[in-house]
Design a protein around this motif. Structure first.
Motif, PDB file in Angstrom:
ATOM      1  N   LEU A   1      33.404  15.051 -46.428  1.00 23.07           N
ATOM      2  CA  LEU A   1      33.420  16.502 -46.622  1.00 23.07           C
ATOM      3  C   LEU A   1      34.211  17.194 -45.513  1.00 23.07           C
ATOM      4  O   LEU A   1      34.977  18.118 -45.768  1.00 23.07           O
ATOM      5  CB  LEU A   1      31.986  17.038 -46.668  1.00 23.07           C
ATOM      6  CG  LEU A   1      31.817  18.511 -46.995  1.00 23.07           C
ATOM      7  CD1 LEU A   1      32.398  18.830 -48.358  1.00 23.07           C
ATOM      8  CD2 LEU A   1      30.348  18.883 -46.949  1.00 23.07           C
ATOM      9  N   ALA A   2      34.059  16.718 -44.293  1.00 17.99           N
ATOM     10  CA  ALA A   2      34.809  17.285 -43.170  1.00 17.99           C
ATOM     11  C   ALA A   2      36.298  17.015 -43.327  1.00 17.99           C
ATOM     12  O   ALA A   2      37.122  17.902 -43.062  1.00 17.99           O
ATOM     13  CB  ALA A   2      34.293  16.718 -41.852  1.00 17.99           C
ATOM     14  N   PHE A   3      36.662  15.810 -43.776  1.00 16.60           N
ATOM     15  CA  PHE A   3      38.070  15.502 -43.987  1.00 16.60           C
ATOM     16  C   PHE A   3      38.651  16.340 -45.129  1.00 16.60           C
ATOM     17  O   PHE A   3      39.796  16.778 -45.069  1.00 16.60           O
ATOM     18  CB  PHE A   3      38.270  14.019 -44.276  1.00 16.60           C
ATOM     19  CG  PHE A   3      38.066  13.137 -43.073  1.00 16.60           C
ATOM     20  CD1 PHE A   3      38.686  13.425 -41.876  1.00 16.60           C
ATOM     21  CD2 PHE A   3      37.265  12.024 -43.152  1.00 16.60           C
ATOM     22  CE1 PHE A   3      38.509  12.613 -40.765  1.00 16.60           C
ATOM     23  CE2 PHE A   3      37.079  11.202 -42.054  1.00 16.60           C
ATOM     24  CZ  PHE A   3      37.702  11.501 -40.853  1.00 16.60           C
ATOM     25  N   ALA A   4      37.848  16.581 -46.175  1.00 12.61           N
ATOM     26  CA  ALA A   4      38.305  17.426 -47.278  1.00 12.61           C
ATOM     27  C   ALA A   4      38.532  18.860 -46.809  1.00 12.61           C
ATOM     28  O   ALA A   4      39.528  19.491 -47.177  1.00 12.61           O
ATOM     29  CB  ALA A   4      37.293  17.392 -48.422  1.00 12.61           C
ATOM     30  N   ALA A   5      37.633  19.365 -45.986  1.00 10.80           N
ATOM     31  CA  ALA A   5      37.797  20.725 -45.451  1.00 10.80           C
ATOM     32  C   ALA A   5      39.053  20.801 -44.602  1.00 10.80           C
ATOM     33  O   ALA A   5      39.819  21.773 -44.687  1.00 10.80           O
ATOM     34  CB  ALA A   5      36.572  21.110 -44.627  1.00 10.80           C
TER      35      ALA A   5
ATOM     36  N   GLY B   1      41.744  18.941 -44.900  1.00  6.05           N
ATOM     37  CA  GLY B   1      42.887  18.888 -45.816  1.00  6.05           C
ATOM     38  C   GLY B   1      43.141  20.204 -46.511  1.00  6.05           C
ATOM     39  O   GLY B   1      44.296  20.631 -46.656  1.00  6.05           O
ATOM     40  N   LEU B   2      42.074  20.877 -46.939  1.00  7.72           N
ATOM     41  CA  LEU B   2      42.245  22.179 -47.594  1.00  7.72           C
ATOM     42  C   LEU B   2      42.793  23.220 -46.632  1.00  7.72           C
ATOM     43  O   LEU B   2      43.648  24.032 -47.008  1.00  7.72           O
ATOM     44  CB  LEU B   2      40.915  22.654 -48.181  1.00  7.72           C
ATOM     45  CG  LEU B   2      40.452  21.925 -49.436  1.00  7.72           C
ATOM     46  CD1 LEU B   2      39.066  22.404 -49.840  1.00  7.72           C
ATOM     47  CD2 LEU B   2      41.433  22.164 -50.573  1.00  7.72           C
ATOM     48  N   LEU B   3      42.333  23.205 -45.395  1.00 11.34           N
ATOM     49  CA  LEU B   3      42.852  24.138 -44.406  1.00 11.34           C
ATOM     50  C   LEU B   3      44.329  23.880 -44.127  1.00 11.34           C
ATOM     51  O   LEU B   3      45.118  24.821 -43.981  1.00 11.34           O
ATOM     52  CB  LEU B   3      42.038  24.061 -43.116  1.00 11.34           C
ATOM     53  CG  LEU B   3      40.639  24.675 -43.199  1.00 11.34           C
ATOM     54  CD1 LEU B   3      39.809  24.244 -41.998  1.00 11.34           C
ATOM     55  CD2 LEU B   3      40.718  26.181 -43.281  1.00 11.34           C
TER      56      LEU B   3
END
Length: 61
Positions: A7-11, A13-15
């Protein structure tokens, strides 16, 4: 609090995606955020990536 490294890596990536989109729009003189906003996005992306890395390492140990 983020409990999953993914979830942290996805956040992160989105940023980074928002940052890149802002750069592309900035070439056409229509950025979403100014310079200060870009710096905050990069800081948040780096922080989320760091948190994701720490969570993954903690889960492995």
């Amino acid at each position: 609090m983020i409990k999953s490294g993914a979830l942290a890596f996805a956040a992160s990536g989105l940023l980074m995606l928002v940052f890149v989109v802002n750069l592309i729009l900035g070439r056409n003189a229509a950025p979403i955020l100014g310079t200060a906003g870009e710096m905050l996005i990069l800081f948040a992306a780096a922080t989320a990536f760091g948190i994701g890395t720490l969570i993954r390492e903690a889960q492995q140990n």
